[in-house]
Design a protein around this motif. Structure first.
Motif, PDB file in Angstrom:
ATOM      1  N   LEU A 182     105.831  -6.923 -18.495  1.00  0.00           N
ATOM      2  CA  LEU A 182     105.962  -6.414 -17.127  1.00  0.00           C
ATOM      3  C   LEU A 182     106.861  -5.180 -17.080  1.00  0.00           C
ATOM      4  CD1 LEU A 182     105.327  -6.872 -14.114  1.00  0.00           C
ATOM      5  CD2 LEU A 182     107.429  -8.231 -14.015  1.00  0.00           C
ATOM      6  N   ALA A 183     107.983  -5.217 -17.783  1.00  0.00           N
ATOM      7  CA  ALA A 183     108.896  -4.071 -17.799  1.00  0.00           C
ATOM      8  C   ALA A 183     108.236  -2.862 -18.447  1.00  0.00           C
ATOM      9  CB  ALA A 183     110.183  -4.441 -18.534  1.00  0.00           C
ATOM     10  N   LEU A 184     107.546  -3.076 -19.547  1.00  0.00           N
ATOM     11  CA  LEU A 184     106.877  -1.968 -20.233  1.00  0.00           C
ATOM     12  C   LEU A 184     105.759  -1.390 -19.372  1.00  0.00           C
ATOM     13  CD1 LEU A 184     106.960  -0.455 -22.922  1.00  0.00           C
ATOM     14  CD2 LEU A 184     105.252  -2.055 -23.772  1.00  0.00           C
ATOM     15  N   ALA A 185     104.980  -2.252 -18.733  1.00  0.00           N
ATOM     16  CA  ALA A 185     103.908  -1.773 -17.855  1.00  0.00           C
ATOM     17  C   ALA A 185     104.483  -1.019 -16.666  1.00  0.00           C
ATOM     18  CB  ALA A 185     103.051  -2.943 -17.389  1.00  0.00           C
ATOM     19  N   GLY A 186     105.593  -1.501 -16.112  1.00  0.00           N
ATOM     20  CA  GLY A 186     106.243  -0.808 -14.999  1.00  0.00           C
ATOM     21  C   GLY A 186     106.738   0.572 -15.396  1.00  0.00           C
ATOM     22  N   LEU A 187     107.308   0.661 -16.614  1.00  0.00           N
ATOM     23  CA  LEU A 187     107.789   1.954 -17.107  1.00  0.00           C
ATOM     24  C   LEU A 187     106.630   2.935 -17.275  1.00  0.00           C
ATOM     25  CD1 LEU A 187     110.303   3.487 -18.172  1.00  0.00           C
ATOM     26  CD2 LEU A 187     109.659   2.660 -20.439  1.00  0.00           C
ATOM     27  N   PHE A 188     105.534   2.486 -17.883  1.00  0.00           N
ATOM     28  CA  PHE A 188     104.370   3.349 -18.049  1.00  0.00           C
ATOM     29  C   PHE A 188     103.788   3.764 -16.691  1.00  0.00           C
ATOM     30  CE2 PHE A 188     103.663   1.467 -22.434  1.00  0.00           C
ATOM     31  CZ  PHE A 188     104.051   2.623 -23.093  1.00  0.00           C
ATOM     32  N   LEU A 189     103.727   2.842 -15.761  1.00  0.00           N
ATOM     33  CA  LEU A 189     103.184   3.143 -14.438  1.00  0.00           C
ATOM     34  C   LEU A 189     104.053   4.169 -13.706  1.00  0.00           C
ATOM     35  CD1 LEU A 189     101.027   2.537 -12.344  1.00  0.00           C
ATOM     36  CD2 LEU A 189     102.487   0.706 -11.479  1.00  0.00           C
ATOM     37  N   TYR A 190     105.372   4.009 -13.799  1.00  0.00           N
ATOM     38  CA  TYR A 190     106.282   4.966 -13.163  1.00  0.00           C
ATOM     39  C   TYR A 190     106.102   6.354 -13.766  1.00  0.00           C
ATOM     40  CZ  TYR A 190     110.494   7.480 -11.968  1.00  0.00           C
ATOM     41  OH  TYR A 190     111.371   8.438 -11.525  1.00  0.00           O
ATOM     42  N   ASP A 191     106.038   6.419 -15.100  1.00  0.00           N
ATOM     43  CA  ASP A 191     105.897   7.718 -15.750  1.00  0.00           C
ATOM     44  C   ASP A 191     104.558   8.356 -15.410  1.00  0.00           C
ATOM     45  OD1 ASP A 191     106.894   9.765 -17.477  1.00  0.00           O
ATOM     46  OD2 ASP A 191     105.484   9.061 -19.007  1.00  0.00           O
ATOM     47  N   LEU A 192     103.503   7.578 -15.368  1.00  0.00           N
ATOM     48  CA  LEU A 192     102.183   8.107 -15.020  1.00  0.00           C
ATOM     49  C   LEU A 192     102.170   8.625 -13.581  1.00  0.00           C
ATOM     50  CD1 LEU A 192      99.273   8.503 -15.987  1.00  0.00           C
ATOM     51  CD2 LEU A 192      98.763   6.246 -15.061  1.00  0.00           C
ATOM     52  N   ALA A 193     102.796   7.889 -12.670  1.00  0.00           N
ATOM     53  CA  ALA A 193     102.851   8.326 -11.276  1.00  0.00           C
ATOM     54  C   ALA A 193     103.682   9.608 -11.150  1.00  0.00           C
ATOM     55  CB  ALA A 193     103.442   7.225 -10.405  1.00  0.00           C
ATOM     56  N   ALA A 194     104.767   9.715 -11.926  1.00  0.00           N
ATOM     57  CA  ALA A 194     105.598  10.920 -11.881  1.00  0.00           C
ATOM     58  C   ALA A 194     104.822  12.128 -12.375  1.00  0.00           C
ATOM     59  CB  ALA A 194     106.861  10.715 -12.712  1.00  0.00           C
ATOM     60  N   VAL A 195     104.045  11.980 -13.441  1.00  0.00           N
ATOM     61  CA  VAL A 195     103.254  13.101 -13.969  1.00  0.00           C
ATOM     62  C   VAL A 195     102.176  13.495 -12.953  1.00  0.00           C
ATOM     63  CG1 VAL A 195     101.590  13.741 -15.757  1.00  0.00           C
ATOM     64  CG2 VAL A 195     103.709  12.604 -16.379  1.00  0.00           C
ATOM     65  N   ARG A 196     101.544  12.503 -12.319  1.00  0.00           N
ATOM     66  CA  ARG A 196     100.516  12.798 -11.318  1.00  0.00           C
ATOM     67  C   ARG A 196     101.113  13.492 -10.097  1.00  0.00           C
ATOM     68  NH1 ARG A 196      95.235  12.392 -12.921  1.00  0.00           N
ATOM     69  NH2 ARG A 196      95.039  10.616 -14.285  1.00  0.00           N
ATOM     70  N   ALA A 197     102.397  13.222  -9.829  1.00  0.00           N
ATOM     71  CA  ALA A 197     103.065  13.844  -8.679  1.00  0.00           C
ATOM     72  C   ALA A 197     103.577  15.247  -9.005  1.00  0.00           C
ATOM     73  CB  ALA A 197     104.221  12.967  -8.213  1.00  0.00           C
ATOM     74  N   GLY A 198     103.341  15.734 -10.210  1.00  0.00           N
ATOM     75  CA  GLY A 198     103.730  17.089 -10.564  1.00  0.00           C
ATOM     76  C   GLY A 198     105.059  17.184 -11.292  1.00  0.00           C
ATOM     77  N   ARG A 199     105.709  16.123 -11.548  1.00  0.00           N
ATOM     78  CA  ARG A 199     106.975  16.141 -12.290  1.00  0.00           C
ATOM     79  C   ARG A 199     106.678  16.094 -13.790  1.00  0.00           C
ATOM     80  NH1 ARG A 199     110.269  11.836  -8.677  1.00  0.00           N
ATOM     81  NH2 ARG A 199     110.588  13.189  -6.905  1.00  0.00           N
ATOM     82  N   PRO A 200     107.620  16.545 -14.587  1.00  0.00           N
ATOM     83  CA  PRO A 200     107.394  16.472 -16.038  1.00  0.00           C
ATOM     84  C   PRO A 200     107.482  15.022 -16.524  1.00  0.00           C
ATOM     85  CG  PRO A 200     109.569  17.359 -15.583  1.00  0.00           C
ATOM     86  CD  PRO A 200     108.880  17.243 -14.260  1.00  0.00           C
ATOM     87  N   ALA A 201     106.824  14.754 -17.623  1.00  0.00           N
ATOM     88  CA  ALA A 201     106.848  13.400 -18.202  1.00  0.00           C
ATOM     89  C   ALA A 201     108.248  13.097 -18.709  1.00  0.00           C
ATOM     90  CB  ALA A 201     105.851  13.311 -19.346  1.00  0.00           C
ATOM     91  N   MET A 202     108.548  11.828 -18.835  1.00  0.00           N
ATOM     92  CA  MET A 202     109.859  11.419 -19.359  1.00  0.00           C
ATOM     93  C   MET A 202     110.024  11.954 -20.775  1.00  0.00           C
ATOM     94  SD  MET A 202     110.278   7.512 -18.185  1.00  0.00           S
ATOM     95  CE  MET A 202     110.816   7.090 -16.563  1.00  0.00           C
ATOM     96  N   ARG A 203     111.280  12.101 -21.171  1.00  0.00           N
ATOM     97  CA  ARG A 203     111.573  12.698 -22.471  1.00  0.00           C
ATOM     98  C   ARG A 203     110.986  11.864 -23.613  1.00  0.00           C
ATOM     99  NH1 ARG A 203     117.354  12.968 -25.150  1.00  0.00           N
ATOM    100  NH2 ARG A 203     116.947  10.809 -24.803  1.00  0.00           N
ATOM    101  N   TRP A 204     111.064  10.522 -23.519  1.00  0.00           N
ATOM    102  CA  TRP A 204     110.566   9.672 -24.600  1.00  0.00           C
ATOM    103  C   TRP A 204     109.054   9.831 -24.761  1.00  0.00           C
ATOM    104  CZ3 TRP A 204     106.844   6.156 -23.485  1.00  0.00           C
ATOM    105  CH2 TRP A 204     106.720   5.750 -22.145  1.00  0.00           C
ATOM    106  N   ARG A 205     108.375  10.096 -23.640  1.00  0.00           N
ATOM    107  CA  ARG A 205     106.923  10.260 -23.715  1.00  0.00           C
ATOM    108  C   ARG A 205     106.562  11.603 -24.356  1.00  0.00           C
ATOM    109  NH1 ARG A 205     102.926  10.206 -18.630  1.00  0.00           N
ATOM    110  NH2 ARG A 205     101.162  11.081 -19.714  1.00  0.00           N
ATOM    111  N   ARG A 206     107.343  12.634 -24.042  1.00  0.00           N
ATOM    112  CA  ARG A 206     107.093  13.929 -24.690  1.00  0.00           C
ATOM    113  C   ARG A 206     107.380  13.848 -26.182  1.00  0.00           C
ATOM    114  NH1 ARG A 206     110.030  16.660 -19.903  1.00  0.00           N
ATOM    115  NH2 ARG A 206     111.753  15.820 -21.084  1.00  0.00           N
ATOM    116  N   GLU A 207     108.457  13.145 -26.537  1.00  0.00           N
ATOM    117  CA  GLU A 207     108.773  12.975 -27.959  1.00  0.00           C
ATOM    118  C   GLU A 207     107.701  12.155 -28.667  1.00  0.00           C
ATOM    119  OE1 GLU A 207     112.659  11.364 -28.395  1.00  0.00           O
ATOM    120  OE2 GLU A 207     113.624  13.060 -27.403  1.00  0.00           O
ATOM    121  N   LEU A 208     107.216  11.111 -27.995  1.00  0.00           N
ATOM    122  CA  LEU A 208     106.163  10.289 -28.578  1.00  0.00           C
ATOM    123  C   LEU A 208     104.895  11.114 -28.785  1.00  0.00           C
ATOM    124  CD1 LEU A 208     105.220   7.473 -29.482  1.00  0.00           C
ATOM    125  CD2 LEU A 208     104.517   7.049 -27.130  1.00  0.00           C
TER     126      LEU A 208
END
Length: 176
Positions: free
Chosen positions: A23-49
């Motif tokens: 649940l925590a991992l899915a929530g983190l992915f969902l938050y990051d996906l929503a942030a990218v869709r809203a025009g914000r940059p992806a989280m640093r860990w996702r860019r590094e990944l």
């Protein structure tokens, strides 16, 4: 009345921890996906990944080790999910709304004590399984056939008095 079912081991804590982690991992992915869709940059860990995934290939040692660890974790979770449960606890016949069980070792001890009461029996070993009871008796002064007949009768009564939902078949061996 339905037949009593086998006891299952309680795996509430591992299941709850696994569910919370997913649940925590899915929530983190969902938050990051929503942030990218809203025009914000992806989280640093996702860019590094993403950068790591561009440089790594499936044949790299680190990728193979990570894949093996994930496969092992999945196999352990599947084993826990499919494991038969509490095999040492034999279900007993019960009234509606009541579940009862007896440990295999306790049932074997009861049957051993019953077998030791037979005249001419010096020692007894009892191995209790789910479907069969193995009894090895040593006789010292009576005829083996007489001892075996008495043991059969005593053990049949003992197994019936245990009140097991699925009474095991006795297998009696008598020797000198």
């Amino acid at each position: 009345m339905t037949a009593p079912r086998r006891f299952r081991s309680a795996r509430r804590i591992p299941a709850a921890l696994t569910a919370l982690a997913v649940l925590a991992l899915a929530g983190l992915f969902l938050y990051d996906l929503a942030a990218v869709r809203a025009g914000r940059p992806a989280m640093r860990w996702r860019r590094e990944l993403a950068g790591q995934l561009e440089r790594q290939t499936p044949s790299d040692t680190a990728v193979l080790v990570a894949g093996a660890l994930l496969a092992l974790a999945g196999a352990v979770l599947l084993l826990l999910a499919l494991a038969p449960g509490v095999r040492g606890l034999l279900p007993m016949r019960a009234e509606p709304g009541v579940r009862a069980g007896i440990r295999r070792k306790a049932a074997a001890l009861v049957l051993r004590d019953r077998a030791m009461e037979v005249s001419g029996v010096r020692s007894v070993r009892v191995r209790m399984g789910r479907g069969r009871v193995g009894i090895r008796a040593t006789s010292h002064f009576r005829e083996l056939d007489d001892v075996r007949a008495d043991l059969d009768a005593v053990l049949a009564t003992g197994i019936e008095e245990l009140g097991l939902a699925h009474p095991p078949r006795p297998r009696v061996r008598v020797r000198r």
